[in-house]
Design a protein around this motif. Structure first.
Motif, short mmCIF file in Angstrom:
data_model
loop_
_atom_site.label_atom_id
_atom_site.label_comp_id
_atom_site.label_asym_id
_atom_site.label_seq_id
_atom_site.Cartn_x
_atom_site.Cartn_y
_atom_site.Cartn_z
N ASP A 61 0.86 -1.17 0.00
CA ASP A 61 0.00 0.00 0.00
C ASP A 61 0.90 1.23 0.00
O ASP A 61 1.47 1.59 1.03
CB ASP A 61 -0.90 0.00 1.24
N PRO A 62 1.06 1.91 -1.16
CA PRO A 62 2.00 3.03 -1.25
C PRO A 62 1.75 4.14 -0.24
O PRO A 62 2.69 4.87 0.13
CB PRO A 62 1.78 3.54 -2.69
N SER A 63 0.50 4.27 0.25
CA SER A 63 0.20 5.35 1.19
C SER A 63 0.86 5.12 2.56
O SER A 63 0.87 6.01 3.41
CB SER A 63 -1.31 5.48 1.37
N LYS A 64 1.42 3.92 2.78
CA LYS A 64 2.05 3.60 4.05
C LYS A 64 3.38 4.32 4.24
O LYS A 64 4.04 4.14 5.27
CB LYS A 64 2.24 2.08 4.19
N VAL A 68 6.10 4.94 7.65
CA VAL A 68 7.56 4.85 7.61
C VAL A 68 8.19 6.17 8.01
O VAL A 68 9.20 6.21 8.71
CB VAL A 68 8.03 4.40 6.21
N ALA A 69 7.59 7.26 7.57
CA ALA A 69 8.09 8.59 7.96
C ALA A 69 8.05 8.76 9.47
O ALA A 69 8.99 9.27 10.09
CB ALA A 69 7.28 9.68 7.27
N LYS A 70 6.95 8.31 10.09
CA LYS A 70 6.80 8.43 11.54
C LYS A 70 7.83 7.58 12.27
O LYS A 70 8.45 8.02 13.24
CB LYS A 70 5.39 8.03 11.94
N LYS A 75 10.26 14.45 8.89
CA LYS A 75 9.23 15.50 8.84
C LYS A 75 8.81 15.80 7.42
O LYS A 75 7.63 16.07 7.15
CB LYS A 75 9.75 16.76 9.53
N ASP A 76 9.74 15.79 6.48
CA ASP A 76 9.45 16.10 5.08
C ASP A 76 9.79 14.88 4.22
O ASP A 76 10.95 14.51 4.08
CB ASP A 76 10.28 17.30 4.61
N ILE A 87 14.27 2.35 8.40
CA ILE A 87 13.71 1.12 8.96
C ILE A 87 12.29 0.96 8.44
O ILE A 87 11.45 1.85 8.61
CB ILE A 87 13.73 1.17 10.50
N ILE A 88 12.01 -0.20 7.81
CA ILE A 88 10.70 -0.45 7.22
C ILE A 88 10.16 -1.79 7.70
O ILE A 88 10.84 -2.82 7.56
CB ILE A 88 10.78 -0.45 5.68
#
Length: 238
Positions: A61-64, A68-70, A75-76, A87-88
């Motif tokens: 799901d690309p929106s995830k 990963v950012a969190k 932040k950007d 880390i994924i």
């Protein structure tokens, strides 16, 4: 009913090892230092990468990318740097089907393809795919070798279904076997990390294993028995 040799419902540890893999782009790692208690991979950023682009390329799901950012405290999403390590969680990766191959067959071993009612006789070299069901007769045995060199050996009068057979990323092999009756012997390739990636479900138990030679059987009363020959196994009642 669940019984395990020497251990009740506790894990068995008989060997330990350290094995490191390093790749240019992607390699397995622990997310413990990020406070993540689940399987993860470590992605090495290359030139012209940005987080949304990575999500479109390798996530189910690309929106995830937001998750990963969190996790990585970004932040950007447009500002990441070459050689930066992300880390994924493995669960976010896009999976690809993986086949098994019949490497030994004796007697009447049969295959039922996913979404089919027909049983066909197996021969050496046949491919086993995700969703397939397998069964052996009274004096029959069957050996399946998977892409990661793990081996599943079915004893006589065994019925099982390969629920999940896929790989995620480079090393994450996800294999879930539903053992409905009979006895199966597995030899699982040793892997790094603490997470189980090979799981056997039965009518009465779930067994998760890593780096293990083990046997699991189900009798006519749906009692599950597991015997560990090497490594460790975690068993819980359903």
């Amino acid at each position: 009913m669940v019984s395990m040799k020497n251990c009740g419902l506790k894990p068995i540890w008989r060997s330990s090892f350290i094995l490191s893999f390093v790749l240019v782009l992607l390699f397995l790692s622990s997310g413990a230092i990020y406070g993540i208690d689940e399987p993860t991979i470590e992605y090495r950023v290359v030139k012209k990468d940005y987080l949304i682009k990575i999500g479109k390329r390798i996530f189910e799901d690309p929106s995830k990318w937001r998750e990963v950012a969190k996790i990585n405290r970004i932040k950007d999403p447009n500002i990441i740097y070459p050689d930066q390590r992300l880390i994924i969680p493995v669960r976010l990766l896009r999976g690809s089907p993986m086949d098994g191959t019949v490497t030994f067959v004796k007697g009447d071993a049969m295959l039922q393809r996913n979404n089919s009612q027909e049983w066909i006789k197996l021969k050496q070299g046949d491919l086993i795919k995700q969703g397939d069901s397998l069964k052996t007769g009274d004096k029959s045995t069957l050996e399946i070798t998977f892409e990661d060199k793990s081996i599943l050996f079915m004893r006589p009068n065994t019925l099982l279904t390969v629920n999940t057979l896929e790989k995620k990323g480079v090393f994450a092999i996800v294999n879930n076997i539903n053992l409905k009756s009979g006895k199966a012997i597995s030899n699982i390739k040793k892997i790094t990390g603490t997470e189980p990636r090979y799981e056997v479900t039965t009518p009465s138990a779930i067994a998760s294993v890593r780096g293990t030679d083990f046997r699991i059987s189900v009798d006519e009363k749906w009692a599950t028995r597991a015997e560990v020959l090497d490594g460790h196994i975690m068993v819980k009642a359903t």
